[in-house]
Design a protein around this motif. Structure first.
Motif, short mmCIF file in Angstrom:
data_model
loop_
_atom_site.label_atom_id
_atom_site.label_comp_id
_atom_site.label_asym_id
_atom_site.label_seq_id
_atom_site.Cartn_x
_atom_site.Cartn_y
_atom_site.Cartn_z
N PHE A 1 0.81 -1.21 0.00
CA PHE A 1 0.00 0.00 0.00
C PHE A 1 0.85 1.26 0.00
CE2 PHE A 1 -3.87 -2.19 2.08
CZ PHE A 1 -4.33 -2.53 0.83
N ILE A 2 1.99 1.24 0.67
CA ILE A 2 2.81 2.45 0.79
C ILE A 2 3.65 2.68 -0.46
CG2 ILE A 2 4.72 3.46 2.08
CD1 ILE A 2 3.55 2.12 4.58
N VAL A 3 4.19 1.64 -1.06
CA VAL A 3 5.09 1.79 -2.20
C VAL A 3 4.43 1.34 -3.51
CG1 VAL A 3 7.30 1.08 -3.17
CG2 VAL A 3 7.11 1.50 -0.73
N GLY A 4 3.86 0.16 -3.50
CA GLY A 4 3.37 -0.43 -4.74
C GLY A 4 2.16 0.26 -5.32
N LEU A 5 1.19 0.60 -4.51
CA LEU A 5 -0.03 1.22 -5.01
C LEU A 5 0.22 2.59 -5.63
CD1 LEU A 5 -2.86 0.11 -5.13
CD2 LEU A 5 -3.38 1.31 -3.04
N PRO A 6 1.01 3.48 -5.03
CA PRO A 6 1.31 4.74 -5.71
C PRO A 6 2.04 4.56 -7.04
CG PRO A 6 1.79 4.95 -3.39
CD PRO A 6 1.48 3.51 -3.64
N ILE A 7 2.91 3.56 -7.13
CA ILE A 7 3.59 3.30 -8.40
C ILE A 7 2.59 2.84 -9.46
CG2 ILE A 7 5.24 1.77 -9.54
CD1 ILE A 7 6.94 1.95 -7.00
N VAL A 8 1.64 2.00 -9.07
CA VAL A 8 0.61 1.57 -10.01
C VAL A 8 -0.23 2.76 -10.46
CG1 VAL A 8 -1.51 0.20 -10.20
CG2 VAL A 8 0.52 -0.79 -9.17
N PHE A 9 -0.59 3.64 -9.55
CA PHE A 9 -1.36 4.84 -9.92
C PHE A 9 -0.56 5.76 -10.83
CE2 PHE A 9 -4.03 4.51 -5.84
CZ PHE A 9 -4.97 3.72 -6.49
N LEU A 10 0.73 5.90 -10.57
CA LEU A 10 1.58 6.73 -11.42
C LEU A 10 1.66 6.16 -12.83
CD1 LEU A 10 3.61 9.08 -11.69
CD2 LEU A 10 5.38 7.46 -11.02
N LEU A 11 1.88 4.87 -12.94
CA LEU A 11 1.94 4.24 -14.26
C LEU A 11 0.60 4.37 -14.99
CD1 LEU A 11 4.00 1.04 -13.45
CD2 LEU A 11 4.77 3.08 -14.67
N ALA A 12 -0.50 4.19 -14.28
CA ALA A 12 -1.81 4.31 -14.91
C ALA A 12 -2.05 5.73 -15.41
CB ALA A 12 -2.91 3.90 -13.93
N SER A 13 -1.64 6.71 -14.64
CA SER A 13 -1.82 8.10 -15.08
C SER A 13 -0.91 8.44 -16.26
CB SER A 13 -1.57 9.07 -13.92
OG SER A 13 -0.21 9.03 -13.54
N MET A 14 0.29 7.88 -16.30
CA MET A 14 1.17 8.12 -17.43
C MET A 14 0.62 7.49 -18.71
SD MET A 14 4.84 7.61 -15.52
CE MET A 14 5.82 7.74 -16.97
N ILE A 15 0.08 6.28 -18.59
CA ILE A 15 -0.51 5.62 -19.76
C ILE A 15 -1.75 6.40 -20.22
CG2 ILE A 15 -1.74 3.53 -20.49
CD1 ILE A 15 0.18 1.98 -18.64
N ARG A 16 -2.55 6.85 -19.30
CA ARG A 16 -3.74 7.62 -19.67
C ARG A 16 -3.37 8.94 -20.33
NH1 ARG A 16 -7.86 10.60 -15.80
NH2 ARG A 16 -9.55 10.87 -17.29
N LYS A 17 -2.33 9.57 -19.81
CA LYS A 17 -1.89 10.83 -20.40
C LYS A 17 -1.40 10.63 -21.83
CE LYS A 17 1.24 14.66 -19.34
NZ LYS A 17 2.26 15.13 -18.42
N ARG A 18 -0.69 9.55 -22.08
CA ARG A 18 -0.21 9.25 -23.44
C ARG A 18 -1.37 8.96 -24.39
NH1 ARG A 18 5.20 5.57 -22.58
NH2 ARG A 18 6.41 7.18 -21.53
N ARG A 19 -2.36 8.23 -23.92
CA ARG A 19 -3.51 7.91 -24.76
C ARG A 19 -4.32 9.16 -25.09
NH1 ARG A 19 -5.91 2.20 -22.53
NH2 ARG A 19 -4.14 0.93 -23.17
N LEU A 20 -4.46 10.07 -24.12
CA LEU A 20 -5.22 11.30 -24.37
C LEU A 20 -4.45 12.22 -25.32
CD1 LEU A 20 -6.67 12.16 -20.84
CD2 LEU A 20 -7.91 11.31 -22.84
N ALA A 21 -3.12 12.23 -25.21
CA ALA A 21 -2.30 13.07 -26.10
C ALA A 21 -2.29 12.52 -27.52
CB ALA A 21 -0.89 13.18 -25.55
N ALA A 22 -2.40 11.21 -27.67
CA ALA A 22 -2.35 10.60 -29.00
C ALA A 22 -3.67 10.77 -29.74
CB ALA A 22 -2.03 9.11 -28.87
N SER A 23 -4.75 10.97 -29.03
CA SER A 23 -6.04 11.08 -29.72
C SER A 23 -6.46 12.50 -30.02
CB SER A 23 -7.15 10.45 -28.87
OG SER A 23 -7.28 11.13 -27.65
#
Length: 65
Positions: free
Chosen positions: A43-65
């Motif tokens: 919860f302290i380390v892994g979950l924030p990394i998962v959220f960061l990766l998800a936001s980076m992927i979402r940002k790339r998808r929004l920028a590509a469209s």
């Protein structure tokens, strides 16, 4: 009809007695061992990394469209 009702009450009562912990201190030791060593680091380390990766992927998808 009366036998079914008494069987239902007896079954529910025995189930509730069965799921109560036999040794409360042992249960607390197990909870402390598992939560502190395994769950909190996730919860302290892994979950924030998962959220960061998800936001980076979402940002790339929004920028590509």
């Amino acid at each position: 009809m009366n036998v079914r009702r008494s069987t239902a009450y007896t079954g529910n009562a025995s189930f509730l007695l069965r799921i109560t912990p036999a040794n409360l201190l042992g249960l607390l030791d197990f909870a402390n061992f598992v939560w502190i060593k395994y769950i909190f680091p996730i919860f302290i380390v892994g979950l924030p990394i998962v959220f960061l990766l998800a936001s980076m992927i979402r940002k790339r998808r929004l920028a590509a469209s």
